[in-house]
Design an enzyme around this catalytic site. Structure first.
Site, short mmCIF file in Angstrom:
data_model
loop_
_atom_site.label_atom_id
_atom_site.label_comp_id
_atom_site.label_asym_id
_atom_site.label_seq_id
_atom_site.Cartn_x
_atom_site.Cartn_y
_atom_site.Cartn_z
NE ARG A 146 4.07 0.95 3.12
CZ ARG A 146 3.09 1.51 2.40
NH1 ARG A 146 2.29 0.75 1.67
NH2 ARG A 146 2.90 2.81 2.43
CD GLU B 54 7.92 -15.28 9.71
OE1 GLU B 54 7.63 -14.70 10.79
OE2 GLU B 54 9.07 -15.58 9.40
#
Length: 198
Positions: free
Chosen positions: A99, A127
């Protein structure tokens, strides 16, 4: 011959196809956006405990719980997490991305890319890395999943390497290189190495 355009599903399309070729569990309609759905971060992270990571060997790791009061991530460390949600997709290509609200805090997600395969089912391993210390919290909305229609034949996901995952999955690259899951790493004093770093 006219090519069929590859199209992204709208939020309304995602909701209408739930229980058919899309599964998101749990599902919260408030997290739908015009063309994606926000997935959340589970309450645990994984960090490797090797000073040097070996692509041809399983690498030891430890788990870090994310308390309700939050956990501060540090630059220079790779953190692996997973989504709270289990997803399943048929006949569509799922893609996740970080995001922008978190990117603006210096927290970045899956630099290696997050292209899923038609037929993938399971939670998503994430990750995470940051460019400055940043505090995160369990179950924050961490990434967006989008669904793309496929042009041509779309065989279902055949690889079992990460399929049906319900946990954070460290790298299994060693299997691609022909090595098994035996731990061949030397024991290293990880905490001592960190403390002795100038």
């Amino acid at each position: 011959m006219k090519e069929t355009p590859i199209m992204i599903l709208s939020g309304q399309d995602i909701q209408s196809r739930l229980g058919k070729d899309i599964v998101i569990d749990p599902f919260d309609p408030s997290r739908l956006s015009p063309n994606s759905y926000n997935l959340t971060l589970h309450d645990e992270l994984l960090v490797y405990e090797e000073v040097v990571l070996d692509a041809a060997s399983p690498n030891r790791y430890r788990r870090l719980p994310i308390p309700e009061e939050g956990l501060t991530l540090q630059p220079g460390t790779l953190y692996l997490g997973r989504t709270t949600e289990h997803t399943e997709t048929h006949g569509l290509v799922p893609i996740i991305q970080g995001r922008s609200s978190l990117g603006r805090l210096g927290l970045f997600l899956n630099p290696g890319g997050s292209l899923g395969h038609a037929g993938y089912r399971g939670t998503w391993t994430l990750e995470l890395h940051c460019v400055q210390p940043v505090r995160i919290y369990p179950h924050i909305q961490i990434c967006q999943i989008t669904y793309w229609e496929v042009s041509g034949d779309s065989p279902e996901e055949a690889s079992e390497k990460y399929q049906n995952s319900n946990d954070i999955q460290p790298s299994l690259m060693h299997r691609e290189l022909g090595y098994d899951d035996r731990d061949t790493q030397l024991e290293l004093g990880f905490d001592e190495a960190i403390r002795s770093t100038p």
